[in-house]
Design a protein around this motif. Structure first.
Motif, PDB file in Angstrom:
ATOM      1  N   VAL A 135       0.858  -1.176   0.000  1.00 38.44           N
ATOM      2  CA  VAL A 135       0.000   0.000   0.000  1.00 38.44           C
ATOM      3  C   VAL A 135       0.903   1.236   0.000  1.00 38.44           C
ATOM      4  O   VAL A 135       1.841   1.323   0.784  1.00 38.44           O
ATOM      5  N   PHE A 136       0.596   2.177  -0.879  1.00 42.01           N
ATOM      6  CA  PHE A 136       1.365   3.414  -0.979  1.00 42.01           C
ATOM      7  C   PHE A 136       0.492   4.581  -0.551  1.00 42.01           C
ATOM      8  O   PHE A 136      -0.674   4.667  -0.931  1.00 42.01           O
ATOM      9  N   TYR A 171       5.697   6.696  -5.176  1.00 36.89           N
ATOM     10  CA  TYR A 171       5.633   5.245  -5.332  1.00 36.89           C
ATOM     11  C   TYR A 171       7.017   4.640  -5.146  1.00 36.89           C
ATOM     12  O   TYR A 171       7.468   3.827  -5.949  1.00 36.89           O
ATOM     13  N   THR A 172       7.723   5.025  -4.102  1.00 35.81           N
ATOM     14  CA  THR A 172       9.036   4.462  -3.794  1.00 35.81           C
ATOM     15  C   THR A 172       9.091   4.080  -2.321  1.00 35.81           C
ATOM     16  O   THR A 172       8.419   4.693  -1.487  1.00 35.81           O
ATOM     17  N   THR A 173       9.881   3.091  -2.043  1.00 34.87           N
ATOM     18  CA  THR A 173      10.084   2.667  -0.660  1.00 34.87           C
ATOM     19  C   THR A 173      10.676   3.800   0.160  1.00 34.87           C
ATOM     20  O   THR A 173      10.287   4.017   1.310  1.00 34.87           O
ATOM     21  N   GLU A 174      11.589   4.561  -0.452  1.00 30.25           N
ATOM     22  CA  GLU A 174      12.240   5.663   0.262  1.00 30.25           C
ATOM     23  C   GLU A 174      11.217   6.704   0.720  1.00 30.25           C
ATOM     24  O   GLU A 174      11.271   7.171   1.855  1.00 30.25           O
ATOM     25  N   PHE A 175      10.282   7.064  -0.153  1.00 28.83           N
ATOM     26  CA  PHE A 175       9.288   8.056   0.236  1.00 28.83           C
ATOM     27  C   PHE A 175       8.341   7.491   1.292  1.00 28.83           C
ATOM     28  O   PHE A 175       7.995   8.172   2.249  1.00 28.83           O
ATOM     29  N   GLN A 176       7.943   6.246   1.126  1.00 28.79           N
ATOM     30  CA  GLN A 176       7.041   5.634   2.099  1.00 28.79           C
ATOM     31  C   GLN A 176       7.707   5.557   3.471  1.00 28.79           C
ATOM     32  O   GLN A 176       7.056   5.766   4.493  1.00 28.79           O
ATOM     33  N   ASN A 177       8.996   5.282   3.486  1.00 29.03           N
ATOM     34  CA  ASN A 177       9.739   5.296   4.756  1.00 29.03           C
ATOM     35  C   ASN A 177       9.744   6.696   5.359  1.00 29.03           C
ATOM     36  O   ASN A 177       9.585   6.867   6.567  1.00 29.03           O
ATOM     37  N   ARG A 178       9.931   7.714   4.523  1.00 22.92           N
ATOM     38  CA  ARG A 178       9.980   9.088   5.015  1.00 22.92           C
ATOM     39  C   ARG A 178       8.675   9.483   5.680  1.00 22.92           C
ATOM     40  O   ARG A 178       8.678  10.036   6.774  1.00 22.92           O
ATOM     41  N   ILE A 179       7.532   9.199   5.048  1.00 21.94           N
ATOM     42  CA  ILE A 179       6.279   9.626   5.665  1.00 21.94           C
ATOM     43  C   ILE A 179       5.908   8.762   6.869  1.00 21.94           C
ATOM     44  O   ILE A 179       5.043   9.146   7.644  1.00 21.94           O
ATOM     45  N   SER A 180       6.608   7.648   7.005  1.00 14.98           N
ATOM     46  CA  SER A 180       6.417   6.820   8.202  1.00 14.98           C
ATOM     47  C   SER A 180       7.366   7.245   9.319  1.00 14.98           C
ATOM     48  O   SER A 180       7.384   6.639  10.385  1.00 14.98           O
ATOM     49  N   GLY A 181       8.190   8.252   9.047  1.00 16.68           N
ATOM     50  CA  GLY A 181       9.123   8.754  10.054  1.00 16.68           C
ATOM     51  C   GLY A 181      10.430   8.006  10.107  1.00 16.68           C
ATOM     52  O   GLY A 181      11.200   8.153  11.052  1.00 16.68           O
ATOM     53  N   GLU A 182      10.723   7.204   9.091  1.00 13.98           N
ATOM     54  CA  GLU A 182      11.919   6.362   9.113  1.00 13.98           C
ATOM     55  C   GLU A 182      12.988   6.794   8.122  1.00 13.98           C
ATOM     56  O   GLU A 182      13.963   6.085   7.927  1.00 13.98           O
TER      57      GLU A 182
END
Length: 93
Positions: free
Chosen positions: A5-6, A58-69
């Motif tokens: 999920v993105f 749609y990248t793992t890097e961005f999804q990590n960023r908005i998750s605070g990681e």
């Protein structure tokens, strides 16, 4: 098989129930941009621009960023690069 999920936007809610899905965000922005571009007879271009504007989310890097990681991620240029690749480079690219 699980499907990743993105998200486009996040909140402080840890269960992500109020996070905005990226597909919903891009679709809504594409629709709105098409409406605005109707004024100069370019609704299709507006829709495509809206759909592409946050493609880099749609990248793992961005999804990590908005998750605070993770740190800052360039998500804004992905759509422009894709447009230039698909439809050719011009001076505006």
């Amino acid at each position: 098989m699980s499907k990743e999920v993105f998200y486009a936007h996040s909140s402080d809610n840890p269960d992500k129930s109020d996070w905005q899905l990226l597909v919903d965000h891009l679709t809504q922005v594409g629709s709105l941009a098409a409406q605005f571009a109707t004024a100069f007879d370019c609704a299709d271009y507006g829709q495509v621009a809206g759909l592409l504007h946050d493609l880099g989310k749609y990248t793992t890097e961005f999804q990590n960023r908005i998750s605070g990681e993770g740190g800052k991620v360039d998500h804004a240029t992905w759509g422009a690069k894709e447009a230039c690749s698909k439809w050719g480079y011009t001076s505006s690219c």
